[in-house]
Design a protein around this motif. Structure first.
Motif, PDB file in Angstrom:
ATOM      1  N   PHE A  59     -39.625 138.706  24.101  1.00 58.49           N
ATOM      2  CA  PHE A  59     -40.600 138.854  25.313  1.00 58.49           C
ATOM      3  C   PHE A  59     -40.675 140.353  25.777  1.00 58.49           C
ATOM      4  O   PHE A  59     -40.970 141.055  24.568  1.00 58.49           O
ATOM      5  N   ILE A  83     -39.372 148.626   3.039  1.00 57.11           N
ATOM      6  CA  ILE A  83     -39.214 147.159   2.485  1.00 57.11           C
ATOM      7  C   ILE A  83     -40.412 146.935   1.210  1.00 57.11           C
ATOM      8  O   ILE A  83     -40.198 145.844   0.685  1.00 57.11           O
ATOM      9  N   ASN A  91     -37.267 152.844   6.641  1.00 57.07           N
ATOM     10  CA  ASN A  91     -37.790 154.206   6.016  1.00 57.07           C
ATOM     11  C   ASN A  91     -38.128 155.325   7.115  1.00 57.07           C
ATOM     12  O   ASN A  91     -38.650 156.282   6.960  1.00 57.07           O
TER      13      ASN A  91
HETATM   14  P1  NAD Z   1     -38.985 150.116  16.043  1.00 55.46           P
HETATM   15  O1  NAD Z   1     -40.144 150.705  15.759  1.00 55.46           O
HETATM   16  O2  NAD Z   1     -38.095 150.896  16.955  1.00 55.46           O
HETATM   17  O3  NAD Z   1     -38.283 149.591  15.023  1.00 55.46           O
HETATM   18  C1  NAD Z   1     -38.925 149.218  13.489  1.00 55.46           C
HETATM   19  C2  NAD Z   1     -37.957 149.779  12.677  1.00 55.46           C
HETATM   20  O4  NAD Z   1     -38.662 149.514  11.277  1.00 55.46           O
HETATM   21  C3  NAD Z   1     -38.392 151.403  12.814  1.00 55.46           C
HETATM   22  O5  NAD Z   1     -36.935 152.109  12.687  1.00 55.46           O
HETATM   23  C4  NAD Z   1     -39.111 151.872  11.522  1.00 55.46           C
HETATM   24  O6  NAD Z   1     -38.757 153.199  11.040  1.00 55.46           O
HETATM   25  C5  NAD Z   1     -39.022 150.651  10.750  1.00 55.46           C
HETATM   26  N1  NAD Z   1     -39.854 150.323   9.610  1.00 55.46           N
HETATM   27  C6  NAD Z   1     -41.241 150.217  10.051  1.00 55.46           C
HETATM   28  N2  NAD Z   1     -41.832 149.930   8.798  1.00 55.46           N
HETATM   29  C7  NAD Z   1     -41.005 149.941   7.850  1.00 55.46           C
HETATM   30  C8  NAD Z   1     -40.982 149.557   6.285  1.00 55.46           C
HETATM   31  N3  NAD Z   1     -42.092 149.329   5.794  1.00 55.46           N
HETATM   32  N4  NAD Z   1     -40.025 149.749   5.385  1.00 55.46           N
HETATM   33  C9  NAD Z   1     -38.860 150.105   6.200  1.00 55.46           C
HETATM   34  N5  NAD Z   1     -38.513 150.322   7.708  1.00 55.46           N
HETATM   35  C10 NAD Z   1     -39.857 150.211   8.211  1.00 55.46           C
HETATM   36  O7  NAD Z   1     -39.274 148.712  16.900  1.00 55.46           O
HETATM   37  P2  NAD Z   1     -38.619 147.742  17.713  1.00 55.46           P
HETATM   38  O8  NAD Z   1     -39.053 147.647  19.211  1.00 55.46           O
HETATM   39  O9  NAD Z   1     -37.124 147.936  17.385  1.00 55.46           O
HETATM   40  O10 NAD Z   1     -39.028 146.464  17.174  1.00 55.46           O
HETATM   41  C11 NAD Z   1     -38.526 145.584  15.903  1.00 55.46           C
HETATM   42  C12 NAD Z   1     -39.206 144.512  15.531  1.00 55.46           C
HETATM   43  O11 NAD Z   1     -39.397 143.840  16.991  1.00 55.46           O
HETATM   44  C13 NAD Z   1     -40.476 145.046  15.088  1.00 55.46           C
HETATM   45  O12 NAD Z   1     -40.998 144.044  14.318  1.00 55.46           O
HETATM   46  C14 NAD Z   1     -41.358 144.618  16.488  1.00 55.46           C
HETATM   47  O13 NAD Z   1     -42.820 144.388  15.910  1.00 55.46           O
HETATM   48  C15 NAD Z   1     -40.609 143.307  16.953  1.00 55.46           C
HETATM   49  N6  NAD Z   1     -41.010 143.186  18.488  1.00 55.46           N
HETATM   50  C16 NAD Z   1     -40.766 144.402  19.238  1.00 55.46           C
HETATM   51  C17 NAD Z   1     -40.971 144.232  20.626  1.00 55.46           C
HETATM   52  C18 NAD Z   1     -40.986 145.343  21.481  1.00 55.46           C
HETATM   53  O14 NAD Z   1     -41.648 145.281  22.651  1.00 55.46           O
HETATM   54  N7  NAD Z   1     -40.204 146.386  21.060  1.00 55.46           N
HETATM   55  C19 NAD Z   1     -41.526 143.158  21.300  1.00 55.46           C
HETATM   56  C20 NAD Z   1     -41.700 142.084  20.405  1.00 55.46           C
HETATM   57  C21 NAD Z   1     -41.571 142.062  18.778  1.00 55.46           C
END
Ligand code: NAD
Ligand code: WQD
Length: 338
Positions: free
Chosen positions: A178, A59, A32
């Motif tokens: 991590f 989603i 989104n």
């Molecule tokens: P990010 O914010 O860059 O990516 C998340 C994506 O999800 C974004 O593009 C956002 O626009 C999209 N999004 C959010 N809510 C949504 C919804 N309701 N419907 C559709 N799209 C939606 O974050 P990231 O760093 O790429 O992280 C990806 C995943 O990994 C996340 O679930 C995050 O919690 C998890 N994670 C990230 C880290 C980190 O440090 N980056 C560490 C552990 C886990």
């Protein structure tokens, strides 16, 4: 057959889309754009020469999910979509639980209805809370999360365990990342935080580029070798390849499998800063400030399980993480708006 990647325009998602396309997978992205730019996907298309089917939707939009599952032959879902700011989650707990927990429930429900049974979930080392000992194993105690973001990840993990018992057709892989850092080596995609970064690596890069004045190091009195916090930083392209491996192995392991994705090595804030200065040739001024609430002293992964069952190991070291983080920052000083 195609892989549905929710959150595929985001930081880790876009790098994973890149890896999958390079390995001849067809992908459908649902994002989104709440924390991402469509330019990320345009650049992945440019780098790979592949076309990405993209739905700029939420989603939680059931009708849209139904239509995607009806229109495409989806074999598996990699679920990155979620909100990820620790501090924002403290201010907006309902939004975080709604998006991260309720959103995942809707996705799983629609997968079940569509007969799509392979699911990879982005979890986090944050589910371990304050570690009793390191390295952290997948069997280490979880819980004690200190913010709604972390709790939302733990809740989804618990839901997945219950769900898999009730629906034995499902194969679910939980990947606990991590600390992801770095960028694709082209410097065309990378991490593009909104506003002032919360995380260490983008903060360091923005200080080096002159966008921010100096790094505040949150505490130098931890029981670690130099007193600053120690974490397991992992290159985002290694993480992306971890998803590829998880996808390739998912059908071998019905039920729920859980893997740490890290390097197995911890580096302190000061070690990160020095490594960045060495690779970039730029000074990173810093000051020591009090500890940040909710931070732990140290945390790194035991990566044996991912190696044994997925054949995955992080290949890129600290220098590559720094080189690629800096290359992305230098080429895109304003992120995707550059
Ligand atoms: P990010 O914010 O860059 O990516 C998340 C994506 O999800 C974004 O593009 C956002 O626009 C999209 N999004 C959010 N809510 C949504 C919804 N309701 N419907 C559709 N799209 C939606 O974050 P990231 O760093 O790429 O992280 C990806 C995943 O990994 C996340 O679930 C995050 O919690 C998890 N994670 C990230 C880290 C980190 O440090 N980056 C560490 C552990 C886990
Ligand atoms: C790393 C180290 C800080 C910024 C967070 C989330 C976690 C996960 C990854 C999603 C710590 C220090 C940082 C700064 C600093 N995200 N630091 N000055 O806290 O390990 O993990 O991101 O799941 O859930 O909590 O990562 O990059 O914020 O911090 O001194 O300006 O750098 O104290 O020791 P963290 P981080």
């Amino acid at each position: 057959m195609a892989i549905l990647i929710t959150g595929g325009a985001g930081y880790i998602g876009s790098h994973t889309v890149m890896s999958l396309l390079e390995n001849q997978y067809e992908v459908v992205v649902l994002d989104n754009l709440v924390n991402a730019s469509p330019i990320a996907l345009e650049r992945v298309e440019r780098l790979t020469g592949c076309k990405i089917t993209f739905y700029p939707n939420d989603i939680q939009d059931r009708e849209q999910l139904r239509s995607i599952f009806a229109q495409h032959d989806i074999s598996a879902v990699i679920h990155f979509a979620g909100l990820k700011s620790v501090s924002e989650s403290v201010a907006k707990p309902l939004e975080y639980y709604q998006n991260n927990v309720a959103g995942t429930l809707i996705l799983l429900d629609e997968m079940r209805a569509a007969g799509v049974h392979d699911f990879i979930f982005s979890s986090s080392a944050t589910v371990y809370g304050a570690p009793e000992s390191t390295p952290l194993r997948e069997t280490s105690r979880t819980g004690g999360t200190t913010n709604p973001y972390g709790t939302s990840k733990l809740m989804v993990e618990q839901i997945l365990l219950d769900f898999a018992k009730a629906c034995p057709d499902f194969a679910i892989t939980i990947l606990r990342y991590f600390n992801p850092v770095g960028a694709h080596e082209s410097g065309l995609i990378g991490e593009d935080p909104n506003g002032i970064p919360n995380n260490l690596m983008p903060y360091i890069s923005q200080v080096a580029s002159g966008k921010l004045q100096r790094l505040s190091i949150f505490g130098d009195d931890y029981p670690t070798p130099d007193g600053t916090g120690v974490r397991d930083y992992v290159h985002v392209m290694d993480l992306a390849e971890g998803h590829l491996k998880a996808l390739q192995h998912i059908r071998q392991f019905p039920g729920v499998s859980i893997y740490n994705l890290g390097t197995g090595v911890g580096y302190s804030v000061l070690q990160m800063l020095k490594a960045f200065e060495k690779v970039s040739g730029r000074p990173v001024p810093y000051q020591i400030v009090p500890r940040r609430e909710g931070d732990i002293a140290e945390c790194w992964a035991d990566v044996e399980q991912a190696s044994k069952h997925l054949g995955w190991k992080a290949r890129r070291g600290l220098d590559e993480m720094m080189r690629d983080a800096w290359n992305w920052q230098e080429k895109n000083p304003l992120g995707f708006q550059s």
